[in-house]
Design a protein around this motif. Structure first.
Motif, PDB file in Angstrom:
ATOM      1  N   CYS A 126       0.409   8.317   7.060  1.00 27.01           N
ATOM      2  CA  CYS A 126       0.766   8.146   8.472  1.00 27.01           C
ATOM      3  C   CYS A 126       2.145   8.733   8.768  1.00 27.01           C
ATOM      4  O   CYS A 126       2.349   9.381   9.789  1.00 27.01           O
ATOM      5  N   VAL A 127       3.081   8.517   7.859  1.00 22.46           N
ATOM      6  CA  VAL A 127       4.455   8.984   8.057  1.00 22.46           C
ATOM      7  C   VAL A 127       4.480  10.502   8.217  1.00 22.46           C
ATOM      8  O   VAL A 127       5.200  11.044   9.046  1.00 22.46           O
ATOM      9  N   CYS A 157       0.850  -1.197   0.000  1.00 22.10           N
ATOM     10  CA  CYS A 157       0.000   0.000   0.000  1.00 22.10           C
ATOM     11  C   CYS A 157       0.872   1.229   0.000  1.00 22.10           C
ATOM     12  O   CYS A 157       1.037   1.911  -0.977  1.00 22.10           O
ATOM     13  N   LYS A 158       1.468   1.457   1.189  1.00 24.61           N
ATOM     14  CA  LYS A 158       2.395   2.554   1.343  1.00 24.61           C
ATOM     15  C   LYS A 158       1.879   3.911   0.875  1.00 24.61           C
ATOM     16  O   LYS A 158       2.493   4.589   0.075  1.00 24.61           O
ATOM     17  N   VAL A 183      -6.110   2.375   4.658  1.00 26.99           N
ATOM     18  CA  VAL A 183      -6.472   0.947   4.616  1.00 26.99           C
ATOM     19  C   VAL A 183      -6.556   0.336   6.020  1.00 26.99           C
ATOM     20  O   VAL A 183      -6.607  -0.891   6.167  1.00 26.99           O
ATOM     21  N   ASP A 184      -6.559   1.182   7.032  1.00 32.96           N
ATOM     22  CA  ASP A 184      -6.778   0.725   8.406  1.00 32.96           C
ATOM     23  C   ASP A 184      -5.724  -0.299   8.867  1.00 32.96           C
ATOM     24  O   ASP A 184      -6.044  -1.278   9.535  1.00 32.96           O
ATOM     25  N   GLU A 235      10.644  -1.731   1.187  1.00 33.26           N
ATOM     26  CA  GLU A 235      10.224  -1.704  -0.205  1.00 33.26           C
ATOM     27  C   GLU A 235       8.704  -1.770  -0.360  1.00 33.26           C
ATOM     28  O   GLU A 235       8.129  -1.086  -1.177  1.00 33.26           O
ATOM     29  N   ASN A 236       8.054  -2.623   0.441  1.00 33.14           N
ATOM     30  CA  ASN A 236       6.599  -2.732   0.293  1.00 33.14           C
ATOM     31  C   ASN A 236       5.850  -2.761   1.631  1.00 33.14           C
ATOM     32  O   ASN A 236       4.751  -3.294   1.729  1.00 33.14           O
TER      33      ASN A 236
END
Ligand code: SF4
Length: 76
Positions: free
Chosen positions: A16-17, A11-12, A51-52, A29-30
């Motif tokens: 949040c970051v 997803c990434k 995406v919770d 990477e993922n």
């Protein structure tokens, strides 16, 4: 501490970051991982995840995701 769980894989979105006040997300990477000894448990990131995938570690009863976040955030 809060932990990133399986819905994050590939997803990434990284929303949040951007909100984390102490910058404790580490990026692979993922997958993203939260470093447990840096997380101040503020909870700000949890509703940001589309995406919770972010949960408090109290919702990870067998500790599987908690352990993975700790291990990956050390590696990255
Ligand atoms: Fe960062 Fe707060 Fe989320 Fe912990 S709970 S990862 S300190 S935004």
């Amino acid at each position: 501490t809060y932990v990133v769980t399986d819905a994050c894989i590939l997803c990434k979105y990284t929303d949040c970051v951007e909100v984390c006040p102490v910058d404790c997300f580490y990026e692979g990477e993922n997958f993203l991982a939260i470093k447990p000894d840096e997380c101040i448990d503020c909870g700000v990131c949890e509703p940001e995840c589309p995406v919770d995938a972010i949960k408090p570690d109290t919702e990870d009863p067998d500790g599987k995701w908690t352990e993975l976040n700790a291990r990956l955030s050390e590696m990255w």
